[in-house]
Design a protein around this motif. Structure first.
Motif, PDB file in Angstrom:
ATOM      1  N   ALA A 148      11.764  32.848  12.235  1.00 48.10           N
ATOM      2  CA  ALA A 148      10.706  33.470  11.661  1.00 48.10           C
ATOM      3  C   ALA A 148       9.902  32.803  10.256  1.00 48.10           C
ATOM      4  N   ASP A 149      10.828  32.204   9.615  1.00 49.91           N
ATOM      5  CA  ASP A 149      10.239  31.238   8.390  1.00 49.91           C
ATOM      6  C   ASP A 149       9.511  30.271   8.920  1.00 49.91           C
ATOM      7  N   ALA A 150       9.769  29.448   9.856  1.00 49.00           N
ATOM      8  CA  ALA A 150       8.891  28.442  10.547  1.00 49.00           C
ATOM      9  C   ALA A 150       7.838  28.960  11.228  1.00 49.00           C
ATOM     10  N   SER A 151       8.006  30.162  11.761  1.00 40.93           N
ATOM     11  CA  SER A 151       6.658  30.676  12.700  1.00 40.93           C
ATOM     12  C   SER A 151       5.762  31.049  11.537  1.00 40.93           C
ATOM     13  N   PRO A 164     -16.592  24.516  24.354  1.00 40.49           N
ATOM     14  CA  PRO A 164     -16.183  25.744  24.536  1.00 40.49           C
ATOM     15  C   PRO A 164     -14.739  25.373  25.054  1.00 40.49           C
ATOM     16  N   VAL A 165     -13.716  26.183  24.658  1.00 39.43           N
ATOM     17  CA  VAL A 165     -12.307  26.116  24.892  1.00 39.43           C
ATOM     18  C   VAL A 165     -11.446  27.166  24.439  1.00 39.43           C
ATOM     19  N   ARG A 166     -10.457  27.542  25.517  1.00 36.70           N
ATOM     20  CA  ARG A 166      -9.628  28.912  25.034  1.00 36.70           C
ATOM     21  C   ARG A 166      -8.377  28.176  24.941  1.00 36.70           C
ATOM     22  N   VAL A 167      -7.637  28.382  23.628  1.00 38.38           N
ATOM     23  CA  VAL A 167      -6.101  27.948  23.442  1.00 38.38           C
ATOM     24  C   VAL A 167      -5.581  29.002  22.906  1.00 38.38           C
ATOM     25  N   ARG A 168      -4.058  28.907  23.478  1.00 40.42           N
ATOM     26  CA  ARG A 168      -3.137  29.946  23.003  1.00 40.42           C
ATOM     27  C   ARG A 168      -2.002  29.201  22.368  1.00 40.42           C
ATOM     28  N   ILE A 169      -1.446  29.668  21.216  1.00 42.57           N
ATOM     29  CA  ILE A 169      -0.519  28.871  20.347  1.00 42.57           C
ATOM     30  C   ILE A 169       0.711  30.006  20.407  1.00 42.57           C
ATOM     31  N   ASP A 170       1.550  29.625  21.067  1.00 43.52           N
ATOM     32  CA  ASP A 170       2.985  30.582  20.955  1.00 43.52           C
ATOM     33  C   ASP A 170       3.773  30.103  20.029  1.00 43.52           C
ATOM     34  N   LEU A 171       4.183  30.920  19.073  1.00 49.03           N
ATOM     35  CA  LEU A 171       5.117  30.604  17.955  1.00 49.03           C
ATOM     36  C   LEU A 171       6.588  31.109  18.008  1.00 49.03           C
ATOM     37  N   PRO A 172       7.636  30.406  17.783  1.00 54.76           N
ATOM     38  CA  PRO A 172       9.107  30.777  18.051  1.00 54.76           C
ATOM     39  C   PRO A 172       9.537  31.630  17.191  1.00 54.76           C
ATOM     40  N   GLU A 173       9.027  32.810  16.856  1.00 51.35           N
ATOM     41  CA  GLU A 173       9.317  33.997  16.047  1.00 51.35           C
ATOM     42  C   GLU A 173      10.837  34.359  16.113  1.00 51.35           C
ATOM     43  N   ARG A 174      11.168  34.287  17.297  1.00 53.63           N
ATOM     44  CA  ARG A 174      12.677  34.743  17.318  1.00 53.63           C
ATOM     45  C   ARG A 174      13.538  33.597  17.064  1.00 53.63           C
ATOM     46  N   ILE A 176       5.393  29.287   8.579  1.00 53.01           N
ATOM     47  CA  ILE A 176       4.757  28.163   8.153  1.00 53.01           C
ATOM     48  C   ILE A 176       3.782  27.735   9.162  1.00 53.01           C
ATOM     49  N   LEU A 177       4.013  27.886  10.522  1.00 56.16           N
ATOM     50  CA  LEU A 177       3.137  27.319  11.463  1.00 56.16           C
ATOM     51  C   LEU A 177       1.829  28.099  11.540  1.00 56.16           C
ATOM     52  N   ALA A 178       1.770  29.533  11.435  1.00 55.00           N
ATOM     53  CA  ALA A 178       0.840  30.471  11.324  1.00 55.00           C
ATOM     54  C   ALA A 178      -0.022  30.050  10.100  1.00 55.00           C
ATOM     55  N   ARG A 179       0.487  29.544   9.191  1.00 56.01           N
ATOM     56  CA  ARG A 179      -0.388  29.471   8.010  1.00 56.01           C
ATOM     57  C   ARG A 179      -1.162  27.656   8.376  1.00 56.01           C
ATOM     58  N   LEU A 180      -0.360  27.204   9.028  1.00 56.92           N
ATOM     59  CA  LEU A 180      -0.794  25.803   9.287  1.00 56.92           C
ATOM     60  C   LEU A 180      -2.192  25.913  10.446  1.00 56.92           C
ATOM     61  N   VAL A 181      -2.028  26.627  11.258  1.00 53.87           N
ATOM     62  CA  VAL A 181      -3.042  26.831  12.327  1.00 53.87           C
ATOM     63  C   VAL A 181      -4.183  27.264  11.631  1.00 53.87           C
ATOM     64  N   LEU A 182      -4.090  28.267  10.601  1.00 49.75           N
ATOM     65  CA  LEU A 182      -5.339  28.937   9.987  1.00 49.75           C
ATOM     66  C   LEU A 182      -5.712  27.787   9.031  1.00 49.75           C
ATOM     67  N   ALA A 183      -5.089  27.220   8.363  1.00 46.85           N
ATOM     68  CA  ALA A 183      -5.487  26.125   7.503  1.00 46.85           C
ATOM     69  C   ALA A 183      -6.339  24.984   8.115  1.00 46.85           C
ATOM     70  N   GLN A 184      -5.664  24.715   9.388  1.00 48.87           N
ATOM     71  CA  GLN A 184      -6.638  23.639  10.079  1.00 48.87           C
ATOM     72  C   GLN A 184      -7.745  24.155  10.733  1.00 48.87           C
ATOM     73  N   PHE A 185      -7.795  25.573  11.063  1.00 48.53           N
ATOM     74  CA  PHE A 185      -9.009  26.071  11.623  1.00 48.53           C
ATOM     75  C   PHE A 185     -10.050  26.252  10.537  1.00 48.53           C
ATOM     76  N   THR A 186      -9.916  26.627   9.534  1.00 48.93           N
ATOM     77  CA  THR A 186     -10.944  26.864   8.546  1.00 48.93           C
ATOM     78  C   THR A 186     -11.348  25.460   7.880  1.00 48.93           C
ATOM     79  N   ALA A 187     -10.396  24.414   7.826  1.00 45.01           N
ATOM     80  CA  ALA A 187     -10.784  23.488   7.435  1.00 45.01           C
ATOM     81  C   ALA A 187     -11.636  22.532   8.359  1.00 45.01           C
ATOM     82  N   SER A 188     -11.422  22.784   9.666  1.00 48.77           N
ATOM     83  CA  SER A 188     -12.266  21.985  10.709  1.00 48.77           C
ATOM     84  C   SER A 188     -13.592  22.803  11.014  1.00 48.77           C
ATOM     85  N   VAL A 189     -13.500  24.068  10.914  1.00 45.21           N
ATOM     86  CA  VAL A 189     -15.006  24.795  11.343  1.00 45.21           C
ATOM     87  C   VAL A 189     -15.805  24.677  10.136  1.00 45.21           C
TER      88      VAL A 189
END
Length: 404
Positions: free
Chosen positions: A213-216, A200-210, A218-231
């Motif tokens: 925006a384009d980089a954020s 069990p772990v609680r994690v918050r990832i803050d994206l630099p949207e301001r 990419i990072l959001a897709r990266l987080v989702l891809a890593q999560f689904t690949a790992s889980v």
């Protein structure tokens, strides 16, 4: 689900609810959103990754903690170009994965690690110096198969339709001064990997949207891809894992939809909030709504967004009553006299009322009702249990009031 412009009040309570109501003990959850989105205080989490913030204690592992170049290439390709539509050059994720694998494999064999963002950008750009140095090191160590991979990459460079240029443009969005201290692969930082799903772990990832925006995205897709690949490759799936994406704009891709469909069997879930379904490509809206077990439509929904929800919620049989009034035509002299007297007294011709009851199939919630009939502070919510039991869409009060 489709979310209002400020989805923080909705997203913030979800980790708390998960912690209190998890059926198999405390879960593992990740919350990803823009910095300042109000996703809870830092002391509510075990790990807080503040990307592009110089005081961030943790870094984000660009490659998801994997040591396999092919797996790392697939995850990174999804993050960089997964949102590109088919007509665009370089939209084929398989070709993008191949291009990245042709570089990640040789680099890791030589250096024992994956390239940093600036190093990967140089390799994708086809810089002569880094490629020549990589070739020389591979030759010295006798990696013949990896030399063939590098040869293939060099032959493809400069050809029309080469996806390397698209990948280089996308990775350049992360090669900015604001990210200079992040995505380190040398082992000098504290990179966090979404493979931490065995406890069990609680994690918050803050994206630099301001300002990024384009980089954020990419990072959001990266987080989702890593999560689904790992889980989905966990040995122990007794621990429930969940990812909350505060803004899924630009995150829903064909691969992401396929990954979401596999989460239920992996004892995992993902919550996606969208300002509008227009942020999702039209061909993916139906599959996305079909893949999600719980859907929520908020007040202020547009009619065209409501149409998608109306279709996925389907129709139900209901009882319709048709009431008709028909004028009575008298045939006998007494009846005609009575009709004349009644018309003089009431001013109306005598009528008979007929009621017809029939079963008709109607939408549970129409697009018009969703767009104009949901009061402020309310939402229409449908739920599905882990056993597959469905609850019909109901109007709920999000302000803590009783269910309508």
């Amino acid at each position: 689900p489709a979310a209002p412009a400020n989805s923080g009040p909705l997203t913030r309570p979800q980790p708390v609810s998960l912690g209190m109501n998890a059926p198999a003990g405390p879960p593992t959850w990740f919350v990803c959103g823009a910095a300042g989105a109000g996703l809870g205080p830092a002391d509510s989490y075990d790990v807080v990754v503040r990307i592009a913030h110089p005081e961030s204690v943790y870094d984000l592992d660009l490659y998801g903690g994997t040591t396999d170049p092919d797996e790392a290439a697939a995850i990174l390709a999804e993050a960089l170009v997964g949102d590109l539509a088919d007509p665009h050059p370089g939209s084929d994720s398989r070709r993008s994965t191949t291009v990245l694998a042709q570089l990640l494999g040789p680099f890791k064999a030589v250096h024992g690690r994956f390239p940093s963002v600036p190093e990967l950008r140089q390799l994708l750009d086809g810089a002569a110096g880094p490629l020549a140095a990589l070739r020389k090191a591979l030759t010295a160590t006798g990696h013949e198969s990896l030399l063939r991979e590098l040869d293939a990459r060099e032959r493809q460079m400069g050809h029309p339709g080469d996806v390397g240029a698209v990948l280089a443009d996308r990775i350049a969005l992360l090669d900015r001064p604001a990210f200079a201290g992040f995505f380190d692969t040398s082992g000098q930082s504290r990179p966090f990997s979404l493979k931490a799903l065995d406890h069990p772990v609680r994690v918050r990832i803050d994206l630099p949207e301001r300002g990024h925006a384009d980089a954020s995205r990419i990072l959001a897709r990266l987080v989702l891809a890593q999560f689904t690949a790992s889980v989905t490759v966990r040995d122990d799936r007794s621990l429930f894992a969940c990812l909350l994406l505060d803004d899924a704009t630009g995150v829903v891709t064909p691969e992401a939809v396929r990954a979401v469909q596999r989460l239920r069997s992996a004892n995992a879930g993902v919550a996606l909030t969208l300002r509008t379904l227009d942020d999702v490509p039209r061909p993916l809206r139906g599959p996305l709504l079909g893949a999600t077990g719980c859907r929520m439509a908020f007040s202020g929904l547009t009619p065209w967004d409501g149409q998608d929800f109306a279709e996925v919620w389907g129709k139900e049989w209901t009882e319709a009553r048709d009431v008709t009034d028909r004028q009575i035509i008298a045939e006998t002299p007494a009846g005609k006299a009575f009709t004349v007297v009644r018309r003089v007294i009431t001013g109306k011709a005598p009528t008979a009322r007929a009621v017809t009851v029939r079963q008709v199939e109607r939408e549970r919630w129409s697009a018009s009702e969703l767009a104009h009939g949901v009061p402020a502070g309310h939402a229409v919510l449908s739920l599905t249990t882990v056993k597959g039991e469905h609850a019909p869409p109901l109007l709920v009060d999000l302000r803590g009031g009783p269910r309508v």
